[in-house]
Design a protein around this motif. Structure first.
Motif, mmCIF file in Angstrom:
data_model
loop_
_atom_site.group_PDB
_atom_site.id
_atom_site.type_symbol
_atom_site.label_atom_id
_atom_site.label_comp_id
_atom_site.label_asym_id
_atom_site.label_seq_id
_atom_site.Cartn_x
_atom_site.Cartn_y
_atom_site.Cartn_z
ATOM 1 N N UNK A 271 0.849 -1.206 0.000
ATOM 2 C CA UNK A 271 0.000 0.000 0.000
ATOM 3 C C UNK A 271 0.879 1.250 0.000
ATOM 4 N N UNK A 272 1.971 1.228 0.773
ATOM 5 C CA UNK A 272 2.887 2.379 0.779
ATOM 6 C C UNK A 272 3.495 2.595 -0.605
ATOM 7 N N UNK A 273 3.603 1.526 -1.373
ATOM 8 C CA UNK A 273 4.171 1.637 -2.727
ATOM 9 C C UNK A 273 3.126 2.118 -3.732
ATOM 10 N N UNK A 274 1.880 2.203 -3.306
ATOM 11 C CA UNK A 274 0.872 2.761 -4.208
ATOM 12 C C UNK A 274 -0.177 1.772 -4.683
ATOM 13 N N UNK A 275 -0.237 0.579 -4.063
ATOM 14 C CA UNK A 275 -1.239 -0.398 -4.509
ATOM 15 C C UNK A 275 -2.643 0.073 -4.133
ATOM 16 N N UNK A 276 -3.573 -0.076 -5.043
ATOM 17 C CA UNK A 276 -4.980 0.240 -4.771
ATOM 18 C C UNK A 276 -5.706 -0.982 -4.218
ATOM 19 N N UNK A 277 -5.101 -2.145 -4.379
ATOM 20 C CA UNK A 277 -5.676 -3.386 -3.842
ATOM 21 C C UNK A 277 -4.538 -4.368 -3.603
ATOM 22 N N UNK A 278 -4.712 -5.262 -2.630
ATOM 23 C CA UNK A 278 -3.774 -6.384 -2.489
ATOM 24 C C UNK A 278 -4.565 -7.676 -2.661
ATOM 25 N N UNK A 279 -3.919 -8.652 -3.282
ATOM 26 C CA UNK A 279 -4.545 -9.970 -3.406
ATOM 27 C C UNK A 279 -3.794 -10.932 -2.486
ATOM 28 N N UNK A 294 -4.391 -19.301 2.455
ATOM 29 C CA UNK A 294 -4.639 -17.848 2.389
ATOM 30 C C UNK A 294 -5.724 -17.387 3.366
ATOM 31 N N UNK A 295 -6.781 -18.194 3.527
ATOM 32 C CA UNK A 295 -7.867 -17.736 4.403
ATOM 33 C C UNK A 295 -7.339 -17.456 5.813
ATOM 34 N N UNK A 296 -6.347 -18.255 6.233
ATOM 35 C CA UNK A 296 -5.835 -18.124 7.592
ATOM 36 C C UNK A 296 -5.030 -16.834 7.787
ATOM 37 N N UNK A 297 -4.406 -16.338 6.734
ATOM 38 C CA UNK A 297 -3.639 -15.081 6.899
ATOM 39 C C UNK A 297 -4.487 -13.854 6.569
ATOM 40 N N UNK A 298 -5.692 -14.085 6.058
ATOM 41 C CA UNK A 298 -6.543 -12.946 5.683
ATOM 42 C C UNK A 298 -6.792 -11.971 6.847
ATOM 43 N N UNK A 299 -7.158 -12.461 8.060
ATOM 44 C CA UNK A 299 -7.431 -11.498 9.144
ATOM 45 C C UNK A 299 -6.232 -10.598 9.451
ATOM 46 N N UNK A 300 -5.016 -11.152 9.396
ATOM 47 C CA UNK A 300 -3.819 -10.334 9.668
ATOM 48 C C UNK A 300 -3.699 -9.209 8.628
ATOM 49 N N UNK A 301 -4.001 -9.531 7.400
ATOM 50 C CA UNK A 301 -3.824 -8.543 6.334
ATOM 51 C C UNK A 301 -4.941 -7.500 6.364
ATOM 52 N N UNK A 302 -6.144 -7.964 6.666
ATOM 53 C CA UNK A 302 -7.254 -6.998 6.797
ATOM 54 C C UNK A 302 -6.965 -6.047 7.951
ATOM 55 N N UNK A 303 -6.433 -6.585 9.066
ATOM 56 C CA UNK A 303 -6.119 -5.707 10.209
ATOM 57 C C UNK A 303 -5.038 -4.700 9.816
ATOM 58 N N UNK A 304 -4.093 -5.119 8.970
ATOM 59 C CA UNK A 304 -2.966 -4.229 8.617
ATOM 60 C C UNK A 304 -3.377 -3.141 7.626
ATOM 61 N N UNK A 306 -6.756 -3.089 5.796
ATOM 62 C CA UNK A 306 -8.160 -3.103 5.359
ATOM 63 C C UNK A 306 -8.821 -1.733 5.338
ATOM 64 N N UNK A 307 -8.345 -0.822 6.179
ATOM 65 C CA UNK A 307 -8.944 0.523 6.199
ATOM 66 C C UNK A 307 -8.435 1.378 5.044
ATOM 67 N N UNK A 308 -7.280 0.982 4.472
ATOM 68 C CA UNK A 308 -6.626 1.846 3.477
ATOM 69 C C UNK A 308 -6.762 1.337 2.059
ATOM 70 N N UNK A 309 -7.110 0.073 1.893
ATOM 71 C CA UNK A 309 -7.093 -0.478 0.532
ATOM 72 C C UNK A 309 -8.076 -1.635 0.398
#
Ligand SMILES: Cc1cc2nc3c(=O)[nH]c(=O)nc-3n(C[C@H](O)[C@H](O)[C@H](O)COP(=O)(O)O)c2cc1C
Length: 403
Positions: A271-279, A294-304, A306-309
């Motif tokens: 996101x800092x590099x300019x991504x509008x979305x992460x997969x 992937x489902x298991x790491x999803x909550x960590x990434x949404x917490x990191x 999710x508000x920005x992208x």
């Protein structure tokens, strides 16, 4: 669009997988179906969905349920996009065009792989919906610039940059099936492996009628389109680093998703590099075997981030309830790879349409059974997670003991 009768009768994605297995030569089916090394991550990607339990609200009267979501500026009728799947022309003549056309009819997005066997202009012309272009730096930055310029001119509206492929994963099934030998085009080396093609004459006729052994027409090297045999070596020379991402963002100048993110730290960096979305993706278990599903790491990434992208997820999705579980845990939408590739291998465009229809009906039914009127209203309170998902229960998901 003729719907092959068996594909029309397919009740779930496993049925389409079985039809694809019967129609395709073993090496093509295994190329779709297989994963890296011991295929641990491949199996876990699907298995993890079984551990997440749904918590319905009963006695809720719902009218029509709303499946719409937004992705990179597009309104999508379904929270299910078609992931980039290289070499789809092996599964069905002009396979990428067939899949893009089915996605457009379902009013969702198709993501075309750099490593496709079909010209990107033809793919975009085949779809009435949004098309996004997945970028590898195959052939280096000059070659990528040409690809991006063509994609933009052809109407591709977003770029998906895959960052988990510094080298091709070891797909043991491909080695056993003689993929390397078949690509040498030396008859002596090929001979022991040709039987599997002869056993599928209908596929073979279609493949030869579509031009036979492929090149990658969207990777224009100085010598012409990249030949098929070069792909492993090319991937090794096309690692995408964070500096490259900044360069790609400036060169493209439009919406970008970064695909292959598996930690909160990398998601923040994207996101800092300019991504509008992460997969959130481990490439469907085809790259580094042993990474978490992937489902298991999803909550960590949404917490990191999710508000920005926008956070998208792929890996292991075979049922609409899998889609719903990912959305409950914060994904904006999911990508499916094999689920539609099986359909394409089974019956071309009609098979992809059937895969999407199965998943769409599943999501709708699951929403009704959950007592939720819209995918946009799904949240962690609709699921219960295994207790072993350390720290994943922030945001309202309950946990249950799984020991
Ligand atoms: C046959 C096949 C080819 C693929 N080719 C690409 C590709 O060229 N680029 C890419 O970013 N991902 C590629 N992927 C990964 C998919 O985009 C996606 O991440 C993965 O399929 C999701 O897992 P699923 O198949 O369980 O849905 C490929 C996947 C498959 C099955």
């Amino acid at each position: 669009m003729l719907l092959n009768r068996s594909a029309a009768r397919a009740v779930n994605i496993s049925d389409l997988r079985e039809l694809a297995r019967r129609r395709l030569p073993r090496m093509v089916f295994d190329y779709i179906d297989g994963g890296a090394d011991a295929e641990f991550t491949l199996r876990e990607n699907s298995r993890v969905f079984e551990g997440v339990r749904l918590r319905p609200r009963c006695g809720v009267a719902l009218g029509a349920c709303d499946l719409r979501t937004r992705g990179l500026g597009h309104e999508l009728e379904l929270p299910i996009l078609l992931a980039p799947v290289g070499s789809s022309r092996l599964f069905w003549p002009r396979g990428e065009e067939a899949a893009a056309s089915a996605a457009g009819r379902a009013r969702t997005a198709y993501i075309l792989s750099t490593l496709s066997g079909t010209r990107l202009e033809n793919v975009s012309a085949a779809s009435s919906g949004p098309c996004w272009y997945q970028l590898y730096l195959a052939g280096g930055r000059e070659v990528a610039l040409r690809g991006m310029a063509r994609a933009k001119a052809a109407g591709f509206s977003a770029l998906v940059v895959t960052i988990d492929t510094p080298v091709a994963g070891l797909r043991e099934r491909d080695l056993r099936n003689g993929v390397r030998e078949l690509l040498t085009r030396r008859i002596g080396a090929m001979l022991p492996f040709l039987g599997q093609l002869a056993l599928r004459p209908r596929w073979l006729l279609g493949f030869l009628g579509d031009g036979g052994l492929m090149t990658f027409p969207n990777v224009e090297l100085a010598s012409g389109p990249m030949p098929y045999a070069d792909v492993g070596a090319v991937l090794e020379q096309s690692v995408v680093c964070w500096d490259d991402l900044r360069w790609i963002r400036d060169a493209w100048g439009g919406p970008i998703a970064i695909k292959g993110v598996l930690s909160g730290d990398d998601a923040r960096r994207a996101v800092d590099t300019g991504a509008d979305a992460v997969v959130v993706s481990n490439h469907g278990g085809r790259q580094l075997d042993g990474v978490a599903p992937t489902l298991e790491v999803l909550p960590e990434i949404v917490a990191a981030v999710g508000q920005r992208t926008e956070v998208l997820l792929d890996g292991g999705i075979r049922r609409g309830s899998d889609v719903v579980k990912a959305l409950c845990l914060g994904a904006r939408a999911v990508l499916v790879g094999r689920a539609y590739a099986y359909g394409l291998g089974a019956a071309g465009e009609a098979g992809v349409a059937r895969a999407l229809e199965i998943l769409r009906a599943d999501v709708l039914r699951t929403l009704k059974l959950l007592g939720c009127r819209a995918v946009a209203e799904l949240d962690p309170s609709y699921v219960e997670l295994p207790g072993s998902w350390r720290g994943a229960c922030r945001g309202g998901a309950k946990s249950y003991r799984d020991d």
